[in-house]
Design a protein around this motif. Structure first.
Motif, PDB file in Angstrom:
ATOM      1  N   ARG A  96     -62.895 -26.934 -57.934  1.00 38.63           N
ATOM      2  CA  ARG A  96     -63.570 -28.107 -57.113  1.00 38.63           C
ATOM      3  C   ARG A  96     -62.942 -27.413 -55.721  1.00 38.63           C
ATOM      4  O   ARG A  96     -61.841 -27.072 -55.426  1.00 38.63           O
ATOM      5  N   LEU A  97     -63.693 -27.455 -54.821  1.00 36.68           N
ATOM      6  CA  LEU A  97     -63.544 -27.139 -53.310  1.00 36.68           C
ATOM      7  C   LEU A  97     -63.348 -28.141 -52.562  1.00 36.68           C
ATOM      8  O   LEU A  97     -64.379 -28.935 -52.585  1.00 36.68           O
ATOM      9  N   ARG A  98     -62.595 -28.067 -51.367  1.00 37.67           N
ATOM     10  CA  ARG A  98     -62.575 -29.133 -50.643  1.00 37.67           C
ATOM     11  C   ARG A  98     -62.179 -28.500 -48.995  1.00 37.67           C
ATOM     12  O   ARG A  98     -61.482 -27.889 -48.945  1.00 37.67           O
TER      13      ARG A  98
ATOM     14  N   ALA B  37     -66.498 -30.540 -41.647  1.00 28.89           N
ATOM     15  CA  ALA B  37     -66.090 -30.277 -43.026  1.00 28.89           C
ATOM     16  C   ALA B  37     -67.305 -29.804 -43.724  1.00 28.89           C
ATOM     17  O   ALA B  37     -67.128 -28.823 -44.604  1.00 28.89           O
ATOM     18  N   VAL B  38     -68.489 -30.563 -43.309  1.00 25.28           N
ATOM     19  CA  VAL B  38     -69.653 -30.081 -44.179  1.00 25.28           C
ATOM     20  C   VAL B  38     -70.043 -28.610 -43.824  1.00 25.28           C
ATOM     21  O   VAL B  38     -70.422 -27.875 -44.495  1.00 25.28           O
ATOM     22  N   THR B  39     -69.867 -28.230 -42.463  1.00 25.35           N
ATOM     23  CA  THR B  39     -70.415 -26.782 -42.095  1.00 25.35           C
ATOM     24  C   THR B  39     -69.300 -25.837 -42.799  1.00 25.35           C
ATOM     25  O   THR B  39     -69.745 -24.807 -43.300  1.00 25.35           O
ATOM     26  N   ILE B  40     -67.974 -26.064 -42.748  1.00 27.20           N
ATOM     27  CA  ILE B  40     -67.184 -25.193 -43.206  1.00 27.20           C
ATOM     28  C   ILE B  40     -67.079 -25.005 -44.833  1.00 27.20           C
ATOM     29  O   ILE B  40     -67.125 -23.856 -45.315  1.00 27.20           O
TER      30      ILE B  40
ATOM     31  N   MET C 145     -72.390 -28.384 -57.709  1.00 25.47           N
ATOM     32  CA  MET C 145     -72.596 -29.754 -57.077  1.00 25.47           C
ATOM     33  C   MET C 145     -71.835 -29.717 -55.727  1.00 25.47           C
ATOM     34  O   MET C 145     -71.104 -28.949 -55.290  1.00 25.47           O
ATOM     35  N   LEU C 146     -72.444 -30.614 -54.787  1.00 22.54           N
ATOM     36  CA  LEU C 146     -71.898 -30.904 -53.615  1.00 22.54           C
ATOM     37  C   LEU C 146     -72.060 -32.285 -52.891  1.00 22.54           C
ATOM     38  O   LEU C 146     -72.764 -33.093 -53.727  1.00 22.54           O
ATOM     39  N   SER C 147     -70.722 -32.772 -52.646  1.00 23.07           N
ATOM     40  CA  SER C 147     -70.549 -34.121 -52.068  1.00 23.07           C
ATOM     41  C   SER C 147     -70.048 -34.305 -50.783  1.00 23.07           C
ATOM     42  O   SER C 147     -69.130 -33.537 -50.443  1.00 23.07           O
ATOM     43  N   ALA C 148     -70.535 -34.986 -49.790  1.00 28.59           N
ATOM     44  CA  ALA C 148     -69.998 -35.367 -48.653  1.00 28.59           C
ATOM     45  C   ALA C 148     -70.711 -36.170 -47.880  1.00 28.59           C
ATOM     46  O   ALA C 148     -71.834 -36.511 -48.161  1.00 28.59           O
ATOM     47  N   GLY C 149     -69.910 -37.169 -47.030  1.00 31.35           N
ATOM     48  CA  GLY C 149     -70.408 -38.072 -46.099  1.00 31.35           C
ATOM     49  C   GLY C 149     -71.179 -39.327 -46.852  1.00 31.35           C
ATOM     50  O   GLY C 149     -71.174 -39.321 -48.023  1.00 31.35           O
ATOM     51  N   TYR C 150     -71.490 -40.297 -45.955  1.00 28.91           N
ATOM     52  CA  TYR C 150     -71.759 -41.642 -46.655  1.00 28.91           C
ATOM     53  C   TYR C 150     -72.682 -42.256 -45.626  1.00 28.91           C
ATOM     54  O   TYR C 150     -73.556 -43.458 -45.828  1.00 28.91           O
TER      55      TYR C 150
ATOM     56  N   ALA D  66     -65.456 -32.702 -47.360  1.00 27.37           N
ATOM     57  CA  ALA D  66     -66.690 -32.347 -48.099  1.00 27.37           C
ATOM     58  C   ALA D  66     -66.143 -31.798 -49.298  1.00 27.37           C
ATOM     59  O   ALA D  66     -65.168 -30.829 -49.207  1.00 27.37           O
ATOM     60  N   GLU D  67     -66.805 -31.887 -50.252  1.00 29.49           N
ATOM     61  CA  GLU D  67     -66.319 -31.253 -51.685  1.00 29.49           C
ATOM     62  C   GLU D  67     -67.460 -30.456 -52.276  1.00 29.49           C
ATOM     63  O   GLU D  67     -68.698 -30.777 -52.291  1.00 29.49           O
ATOM     64  N   ALA D  68     -67.193 -29.547 -53.252  1.00 26.55           N
ATOM     65  CA  ALA D  68     -68.289 -28.828 -54.007  1.00 26.55           C
ATOM     66  C   ALA D  68     -67.508 -28.572 -55.393  1.00 26.55           C
ATOM     67  O   ALA D  68     -66.257 -28.586 -55.570  1.00 26.55           O
TER      68      ALA D  68
END
Length: 438
Positions: free
Chosen positions: A207-209, A225-228, A295-300, A309-311
Motif C-alpha cells: 500500500r502506498l500513501r 496528494a493525488v499528484t504526488i 488499485m487507486l483511491s483518493a478524494g470524495y 491518496a492511496e494505491a
C-alpha cells in the motif's frame, strides 16, 4: 462382476461436484460462504471410507479446512503433506460459455471455476486417498491430506492461520506437494516435458500513501496528494527491474536446450522464452521482479483536493532479491510517499534433486514413457509460502497430460476455465503411483 471403484473411476465426478460448490473468495470474509460446504463435502467423502477427518474453522466463521492423516509403514520417516485449496476466484457467469459453477462435463472437458485452480488436484487427492483406504493400503510413510481455505487471498484464514495456530497438524512433515506443477508442455516433435514447480517468486502486496494539503479544487495548489502519488505510481509501474537468472530458471533453460537445441542467450533470454508459446507468460515473468499498480483511491468530491491518496501495488520478487528490490522501489517512490505491506510472503527455491523428485519423474514416466520432468519457477504464489515456515520442502506437482494446443496458462483465473477429462484421469493414475513410492 465389477471390482471396487478406483481413483480414475471417481475423479471426474469428484471434480464436477467440487466445482458446483461456489467457493468464490472475494477477499471480504463477510461474502465467503462456500468453503465450509466444500470442507464438509471433502470430510464426508473421506470419512465414508474410514478416515478420521478434522474440520476446523480458521479465525472466522465459515472459513473451514479439512485434514486427515494416513499412517505409513515407516513412522521414522518424515511425513509427506499433500495439499490443495478449496477457494476459487470469483467468476461472472455472463462472460462464460457455460455457467462457471455448473461443473459441466462436455466436449471432453470438465468446465467451471476451479477446474485447474485447483479443484482438479483436490479431486485427484480425494480419489487416490479413497482408493488407498478401500484397498487397506499402507504407504511407505505418513501422508497428511490437507484441504485449506483462503489461498486466493493470501491464506490469512487458511494456510497462514493453520501454520501459526495449529502446527500440530503438520507434526513430522518434511516435504510437500501442491498446485501448479506436473503439467505437460509439448516442445517440437511431440516431445513432452512436465514442469515441476521448485521455486516461487515472493508475493507482496504494497500500500502506498501520499499526504498533501487539502483545499478547494479551483485554487492554485502545489501540494496535491493525488499528484504526488500518481507520479510515484507511474514511475514504479513503468520501471523495468533488472534481468536475473536464478538457479531454477537457468536449469529450466538448460533442460529445454538439451531436449530441443533451442538457445537461451543472455542478451535475449526473454525473446527465447517467448518462443515457448503460451506458457511463456508463466515462465517469462520469472526473470525479473515486477511491481504492478492495481488499485487507486483518493478524494470524495470533484471540487475538493483530498489530504491523502492511496494505491495498491502487486509486487512479485525473485529469490534472493528482496533487499535490492526494496532499494529500487524506495528510490522510485521518493521521500514523499509512504509504503507498507498488506501481504508479504517470501520467495521460495529448492534444489531439483532427491528421492521425492525422482519419485515424481518415475510416476510420470510410468504413465507417459516420453515424459521428461524439469524444474521451473512459478511467477505467482501458493500455500507453499506458509508451509515452508515450518521447515517443509515444497514442490508443485498436480500432474496433467495436456493437449499440445491448449493454452493452459490462460485458464488460471480465466474465462471458460476447464480441464480435459483424460488429463484428470491421467493425473489420478500418476498421483496414485507417486504416493506409493514417495
Amino acid at each position: 462382476m465389477t471390482g471396487p471403484l478406483s481413483a480414475v473411476d471417481e475423479v471426474v465426478e469428484l471434480c464436477s461436484d467440487l466445482i458446483r460448490i461456489d467457493t468464490s473468495n472475494t477477499g471480504d470474509p463477510d461474502t465467503v460462504t462456500g468453503e465450509q460446504e466444500a470442507a464438509e463435502y471433502v470430510a464426508g467423502k473421506l470419512s465414508e471410507v474410514g478416515y478420521e477427518v478434522e474440520v476446523l474453522e480458521s479465525g472466522a466463521p465459515r472459513r473451514a479446512n479439512a485434514f486427515c492423516r494416513l499412517k505409513g509403514a515407516d513412522p521414522e520417516r518424515g511425513a509427506l503433506l499433500v495439499h490443495g485449496h478449496l477457494d476459487v476466484v470469483p467468476a461472472e457467469p455472463s462472460e462464460w460459455s457455460v455457467h462457471p459453477f455448473s461443473g459441466a462435463v462436455q466436449d471432453g472437458y470438465v468446465w467451471g471455476r476451479g477446474a485447474v485452480d485447483m479443484k482438479d488436484m483436490v479431486a485427484m487427492i480425494i480419489a487416490v486417498a479413497r482408493q488407498f483406504k478401500r484397498e487397506g493400503y499402507v504407504p511407505p510413510r505418513d501422508i497428511v491430506f490437507a484441504f485449506v481455505a483462503d489461498e486466493e487471498a493470501g491464506g490469512s484464514y487458511g494456510a497462514q492461520w493453520l501454520v501459526k495456530h495449529r502446527p500440530d497438524l503438520f507434526e513430522g512433515v518434511t516435504e510437500a506437494v501442491g498446485e501448479v506443477g506436473g503439467f505437460s508442455l509439448t516442445l517440437g516433435q511431440d516431445r513432452r516435458v512436465y514442469l515441476i514447480e521448485s521455486a516461487e517468486k515472493g508475493m507482496a502486496w504494497m500500500r502506498l500513501r501520499a499526504k498533501g494539503k487539502p483545499g478547494h479544487g479551483s485554487f492554485l495548489h502545489d501540494d496535491n496528494a493525488v499528484t504526488i502519488l500518481s507520479e510515484a505510481v507511474a514511475r514504479l509501474g513503468n520501471h523495468r527491474f533488472p534481468l536475473i537468472m536464478t538457479d531454477t530458471v537457468r536449469a529450466f533453460a538448460e533442460h529445454v536446450r538439451e531436449l530441443t537445441g533451442m538457445e537461451f542467450p543472455d542478451e535475449d533470454i526473454e525473446g527465447a522464452f517467448a518462443k515457448l508459446g503460451p506458457v511463456a507468460r508463466m515462465v517469462g515473468a520469472t526473470v525479473r521482479d515486477t511491481a504492478n499498480p492495481t488499485m487507486l483511491s483518493a478524494g470524495y468530491k470533484a471540487n475538493v483536493i483530498p489530504s491523502t491518496a492511496e494505491a495498491t501495488v502487486d509486487c512479485r520478487v525473485l529469490p534472493g532479491r528482496r533487499d535490492a528490490f526494496l532499494r529500487e522501489v524506495d528510490e522510485l517512490l521518493g521521500p514523499d510517499v509512504e509504503r507498507e505491506w498488506i501481504q508479504d510472503l517470501p520467495a521460495l527455491e529448492t534444489e531439483f534433486s532427491g528421492a521425492l523428485v525422482d519419485a515424481m519423474a518415475a510416476a510420470l514416466r510410468t504413465e507417459d514413457p516420453d515424459a521428461t520432468a524439469i524444474p521451473y519457477m512459478l511467477s505467482g504464489g501458493t500455500d507453499a509460502k506458509s508451509f515452508t515456515q515450518l521447515g517443509i520442502r515444497c514442490f508443485g506437482f498436480a500432474p496433467l497430460r495436456l493437449p499440445p494446443d491448449l493454452d493452459f496458462a490462460s485458464l488460471f483465473h480465466g474465462i471458460d476455465e476447464r480441464v480435459p477429462v483424460d488429463a484428470l484421469q491421467f493425473g489420478a493414475r500418476v498421483l496414485d503411483r507417486f504416493l506409493r513410492t514417495a
